[in-house]
Motif scaffolding. Structure first.
Motif, PDB file in Angstrom:
ATOM      1  N   ASP A   1       2.618  28.568  44.965  1.00 16.70           N
ATOM      2  CA  ASP A   1       2.656  28.460  46.428  1.00 16.70           C
ATOM      3  C   ASP A   1       3.632  27.376  46.889  1.00 16.70           C
ATOM      4  O   ASP A   1       4.397  27.583  47.842  1.00 16.70           O
ATOM      5  CB  ASP A   1       1.265  28.172  46.998  1.00 16.70           C
ATOM      6  CG  ASP A   1       0.373  29.400  46.987  1.00 16.70           C
ATOM      7  OD1 ASP A   1       0.906  30.528  46.980  1.00 16.70           O
ATOM      8  OD2 ASP A   1      -0.861  29.235  46.995  1.00 16.70           O
ATOM      9  N   LEU A   2       3.622  26.236  46.223  1.00 15.80           N
ATOM     10  CA  LEU A   2       4.541  25.160  46.602  1.00 15.80           C
ATOM     11  C   LEU A   2       5.988  25.526  46.284  1.00 15.80           C
ATOM     12  O   LEU A   2       6.902  25.183  47.046  1.00 15.80           O
ATOM     13  CB  LEU A   2       4.168  23.856  45.901  1.00 15.80           C
ATOM     14  CG  LEU A   2       2.912  23.161  46.413  1.00 15.80           C
ATOM     15  CD1 LEU A   2       2.580  21.939  45.567  1.00 15.80           C
ATOM     16  CD2 LEU A   2       3.056  22.774  47.868  1.00 15.80           C
ATOM     17  N   LEU A   3       6.210  26.228  45.182  1.00 18.10           N
ATOM     18  CA  LEU A   3       7.571  26.674  44.861  1.00 18.10           C
ATOM     19  C   LEU A   3       8.104  27.614  45.940  1.00 18.10           C
ATOM     20  O   LEU A   3       9.247  27.486  46.385  1.00 18.10           O
ATOM     21  CB  LEU A   3       7.602  27.378  43.496  1.00 18.10           C
ATOM     22  CG  LEU A   3       7.375  26.511  42.271  1.00 18.10           C
ATOM     23  CD1 LEU A   3       7.213  27.389  41.034  1.00 18.10           C
ATOM     24  CD2 LEU A   3       8.507  25.525  42.072  1.00 18.10           C
ATOM     25  N   VAL A   4       7.273  28.547  46.376  1.00 16.91           N
ATOM     26  CA  VAL A   4       7.683  29.499  47.420  1.00 16.91           C
ATOM     27  C   VAL A   4       7.892  28.770  48.742  1.00 16.91           C
ATOM     28  O   VAL A   4       8.867  29.029  49.460  1.00 16.91           O
ATOM     29  CB  VAL A   4       6.663  30.648  47.554  1.00 16.91           C
ATOM     30  CG1 VAL A   4       6.915  31.479  48.798  1.00 16.91           C
ATOM     31  CG2 VAL A   4       6.707  31.543  46.311  1.00 16.91           C
ATOM     32  N   ASN A   5       7.005  27.824  49.082  1.00 13.90           N
ATOM     33  CA  ASN A   5       7.191  27.043  50.313  1.00 13.90           C
ATOM     34  C   ASN A   5       8.517  26.293  50.280  1.00 13.90           C
ATOM     35  O   ASN A   5       9.249  26.259  51.274  1.00 13.90           O
ATOM     36  CB  ASN A   5       6.048  26.057  50.511  1.00 13.90           C
ATOM     37  CG  ASN A   5       4.775  26.721  50.961  1.00 13.90           C
ATOM     38  OD1 ASN A   5       4.769  27.864  51.400  1.00 13.90           O
ATOM     39  ND2 ASN A   5       3.670  26.027  50.825  1.00 13.90           N
ATOM     40  N   HIS A   6       8.824  25.691  49.149  1.00 10.57           N
ATOM     41  CA  HIS A   6      10.082  24.952  49.004  1.00 10.57           C
ATOM     42  C   HIS A   6      11.280  25.900  49.089  1.00 10.57           C
ATOM     43  O   HIS A   6      12.297  25.577  49.692  1.00 10.57           O
ATOM     44  CB  HIS A   6      10.071  24.197  47.673  1.00 10.57           C
ATOM     45  CG  HIS A   6      11.173  23.216  47.521  1.00 10.57           C
ATOM     46  ND1 HIS A   6      11.245  22.051  48.250  1.00 10.57           N
ATOM     47  CD2 HIS A   6      12.267  23.217  46.724  1.00 10.57           C
ATOM     48  CE1 HIS A   6      12.321  21.379  47.904  1.00 10.57           C
ATOM     49  NE2 HIS A   6      12.967  22.066  46.984  1.00 10.57           N
ATOM     50  N   LEU A   7      11.110  27.065  48.505  1.00  4.86           N
ATOM     51  CA  LEU A   7      12.175  28.069  48.505  1.00  4.86           C
ATOM     52  C   LEU A   7      12.531  28.513  49.919  1.00  4.86           C
ATOM     53  O   LEU A   7      13.702  28.732  50.237  1.00  4.86           O
ATOM     54  CB  LEU A   7      11.714  29.271  47.673  1.00  4.86           C
ATOM     55  CG  LEU A   7      12.695  30.367  47.362  1.00  4.86           C
ATOM     56  CD1 LEU A   7      13.831  29.841  46.505  1.00  4.86           C
ATOM     57  CD2 LEU A   7      11.994  31.500  46.628  1.00  4.86           C
TER      58      LEU A   7
END
Length: 186
Positions: free
Chosen positions: A65-71
């Motif tokens: 989830d954090l990777l996608v938010n950062h993306l």
């Protein structure tokens, strides 16, 4: 320029920072500060270079989830992050899970923004994915992930038409459809 200045590395790896569910690599970057013009002086009394040090954080590891938010963070300063993510995501998630998360996150951000001029960062990511990583979508005979992406692009395109914004979802849907037809012919 003195010998000392030539040997100083302007970029220095500093370490890591940990936040809930994420690890960031920290780099310190040294940049020269341009001298301010002083109209009263014609010649500086002593020559020196002033530097400013800035801290750069790069996401190294995080929950999905954090990777996608950062993306999809429009303020993300990491220009190569999207390409790195697209070349490695298969080691920790499936394509269909990623597609669902991307469109859910983008839809949530559009709802929060509430403005007609919201520019989705998802557009550039999907464009890169289709252009540079199109083989990810090859899964004969039905190509389910490409069909899922196409469905989301069509829905986003219809929503964008109603809001009179985001015309590029339509063109991305056309590009995904052309890719699906090419894969089916092959």
């Amino acid at each position: 320029m003195g010998k000392w200045e030539l040997t100083m590395n302007p970029v220095q790896e500093w370490g890591e920072e940990f936040e809930e569910g994420a690890v960031y690599g920290i780099t310190l970057r040294r940049e020269p500060v341009p001298p301010s013009p002083d109209p009263g002086k014609t010649k500086p009394c002593c020559a020196f270079v002033q530097y400013r040090t800035s801290k750069v954080r790069r996401l190294k590891a995080a929950t999905l989830d954090l990777l996608v938010n950062h993306l999809l963070d429009p303020g993300c300063q990491e220009q190569d992050y999207g390409r790195i993510f697209l070349s490695t995501y298969r080691t920790f998630t499936s394509m269909s899970t990623l597609i669902e998360l991307l469109f859910q996150r983008d839809s949530a951000m559009a709802d929060l923004d509430n403005s007609e001029c919201y520019r989705s960062p998802l557009l550039a990511l999907v464009q890169t994915w289709l252009d540079e990583y199109s083989e990810d979508f090859r899964d004969p005979p039905l190509h389910p992930s490409l069909r899922l992406l196409l469905d989301h692009l069509r829905i986003s395109s219809a929503v964008a038409d109603n809001m009179r914004s985001q015309p590029n979802f339509c063109s991305l849907a056309g590009q995904a459809e052309a890719l699906l037809k090419r894969f089916q012919r092959e």
